[in-house]
Design a protein around this motif. Structure first.
Motif, PDB file in Angstrom:
ATOM      1  N   ASP A 139      52.217 -46.445 -15.223  1.00 10.78           N
ATOM      2  CA  ASP A 139      51.707 -47.103 -14.015  1.00 10.78           C
ATOM      3  C   ASP A 139      50.192 -46.952 -14.014  1.00 10.78           C
ATOM      4  OD1 ASP A 139      53.139 -48.074 -11.113  1.00 10.78           O
ATOM      5  OD2 ASP A 139      50.964 -47.796 -11.217  1.00 10.78           O
ATOM      6  N   THR A 140      49.528 -48.062 -14.040  1.00 11.53           N
ATOM      7  CA  THR A 140      48.085 -48.105 -14.227  1.00 11.53           C
ATOM      8  C   THR A 140      47.311 -47.591 -13.027  1.00 11.53           C
ATOM      9  OG1 THR A 140      48.735 -50.073 -15.398  1.00 11.53           O
ATOM     10  CG2 THR A 140      46.397 -49.675 -15.214  1.00 11.53           C
ATOM     11  N   ALA A 141      47.997 -47.412 -11.907  1.00  9.52           N
ATOM     12  CA  ALA A 141      47.328 -46.874 -10.727  1.00  9.52           C
ATOM     13  C   ALA A 141      47.309 -45.345 -10.755  1.00  9.52           C
ATOM     14  CB  ALA A 141      48.051 -47.335  -9.461  1.00  9.52           C
ATOM     15  N   THR A 142      48.350 -44.766 -11.391  1.00 13.63           N
ATOM     16  CA  THR A 142      48.472 -43.304 -11.330  1.00 13.63           C
ATOM     17  C   THR A 142      48.279 -42.633 -12.692  1.00 13.63           C
ATOM     18  OG1 THR A 142      50.835 -43.329 -11.819  1.00 13.63           O
ATOM     19  CG2 THR A 142      50.193 -43.586  -9.503  1.00 13.63           C
ATOM     20  N   GLY A 143      48.309 -43.443 -13.779  1.00 12.73           N
ATOM     21  CA  GLY A 143      48.175 -42.869 -15.115  1.00 12.73           C
ATOM     22  C   GLY A 143      49.404 -42.097 -15.546  1.00 12.73           C
ATOM     23  N   ALA A 144      50.527 -42.268 -14.807  1.00 13.47           N
ATOM     24  CA  ALA A 144      51.755 -41.524 -15.132  1.00 13.47           C
ATOM     25  C   ALA A 144      52.631 -42.305 -16.101  1.00 13.47           C
ATOM     26  CB  ALA A 144      52.523 -41.205 -13.856  1.00 13.47           C
TER      27      ALA A 144
END
Ligand SMILES: Cc1ncc(COP(=O)(O)O)c(C=O)c1O
Length: 383
Positions: A139-144
């Protein structure tokens, strides 16, 4: 002439000259021998990139969000139940798409910065049966980075008939995704991230099982996004349904060749190594990672700002120093910056980035030892 900026946002990633030259080649007829060779070539290369022999790629003008819609609309019957496994912004977008098309869905989400564990998925599958499970690889928002292989194993154990969809927009071509071996039914992605091409293409790869499901659906809530209209074109580029974006496909074909020339294992290893080097470099400057250590992605880093560093000032100054990074999305806006390290990034570009970061920190009066960041990454980056 304004200085070209180094694009270190989480996509688009820097596009190398060889790909830009392909993009600038003449616009040929979409049913020409060149298009036949390059579209068919890109289709074949995508199969190799996601490790499938029987899967069917679709390369269509559009963005990653279109690839999400294509994936969902072409395998979901009105009576089906979809489980959306989300670890952030784009997982939630998948739920929004379900809502937009009135698909029955359940959202299973983790805290931002973490991921849904395989055990949590297992527990949810014990509670309800789902026809389709969708997850976001990174997920590009959280880097997870989600444990996709483990999710596939849980599905295989608990509900083998359930179709498994993976959003690889921020992973495909940079992190391993073994479609056949792991039992993934649809991998969706886009051109502008780990594949290193300019934005403008939605890519979906459907397993034989997913193709079979589409055939059983007869009608779906889509026209342009209906893969049965694109299938003849993917099988024989001399066929017409809608005009493919010719120049973008020429660039994309070249991009897929570069991926395969590097070698997939080597490319995945390089993404892992660059990610670790960059995080060490930022840590040496007093920056800490937002994402939980257990699920760090190889393709981007989401970094917390120390108290004394202002988001807008930092990113603006860094831009002036030649490097572009992204701000936070949703609840992380202003608190983190997102640095993409995907695609055809080079050792020299990373060193250039740290030199620019240090110049920026110096200019805003942040207390650190000048050279620490550049030396850390330089020493870790062997040629
Ligand atoms: C994981 C993920 N999925 C989907 C998308 C949507 O792609 P696009 O912006 O190309 O529509 C993005 C974009 O950043 C993404 O990171």
């Amino acid at each position: 002439m304004c200085q070209q900026k180094l694009l270190l946002i989480p996509g688009p990633s820097p596009v190398v000259d060889r790909i830009l030259e392909a993009l600038a080649r003449p616009t040929v007829s979409h049913i020409s021998p060149e298009m036949e060779k390059e579209l068919a070539g890109a289709v074949e290369n995508m199969k190799k990139i996601v490790f499938t022999t029987g899967g069917q790629p679709f390369i269509v003008a559009g963005a990653g969000t279109l690839a999400m819609e294509i994936a969902l609309l072409n395998i979901t019957a009105d009576s089906d139940r979809v489980l959306v496994v989300s670890q952030g912004f784009f997982g939630n977008r998948m739920a929004e798409i379900c809502e937009a098309f009135e698909l029955k869905f359940q959202l299973l989400q983790s805290q931002w910065g973490k991921v849904v564990t395989p055990d949590e998925l297992r527990a949810e599958l014990k509670r309800h049966h789902y026809d389709i499970v969708v997850c976001t690889h990174v997920d590009t928002a959280t880097g997870a980075c989600a444990p996709v292989k483990e999710y596939a194993r849980v599905l295989h154990d608990m509900s083998p008939e359930t179709l498994f969809v993976v959003d690889g927009v921020c992973a495909t071509g940079g992190i391993e995704e073994r479609m056949d071996d792991w039992g993934i039914d649809v991998i969706l992605t886009a051109a502008q991230k780990c594949l290193g091409a300019p934005p403008g293409l939605a890519i979906d790869v459907f397993s034989p099982r997913a193709m079979e499901k589409r055939r059983k659906l007869h009608r779906i809530k889509a026209y342009y996004a209906d893969i049965m209209r694109w299938l003849p074109v993917m099988e024989n580029p001399n066929k017409y349904f809608s005009t493919p974006c010719v120049n973008e496909i020429r660039a994309f074909y070249e991009a897929t060749r570069i991926v395969l020339e590097e070698g997939l294992e080597k490319r995945f290893e390089r993404h892992e190594r660059f990610a670790s080097v960059i995080r060490h470099g930022l840590n040496s400057l007093g920056f800490i990672t937002y994402t939980d250590e257990t699920c760090l992605a190889a393709t981007l880093s989401v970094i917390r700002y120390p108290e004394e560093v202002d988001d807008q000032t930092f990113r603006q100054k860094l831009y002036e120093n030649g490097v572009v990074v992204a701000g936070g999305l949703g609840p992380t806006a202003g608190k983190v910056f997102r640095l993409g390290h995907m695609g055809n990034l080079t050792r020299d570009q990373i060193i250039f980035a740290f030199d620019a970061i240090e110049k920026t920190l110096l200019s805003i009066g942040y207390a650190f030892t000048l050279g620490d960041g550049v030396e850390t990454v330089r020493s870790l980056l062997v040629r």
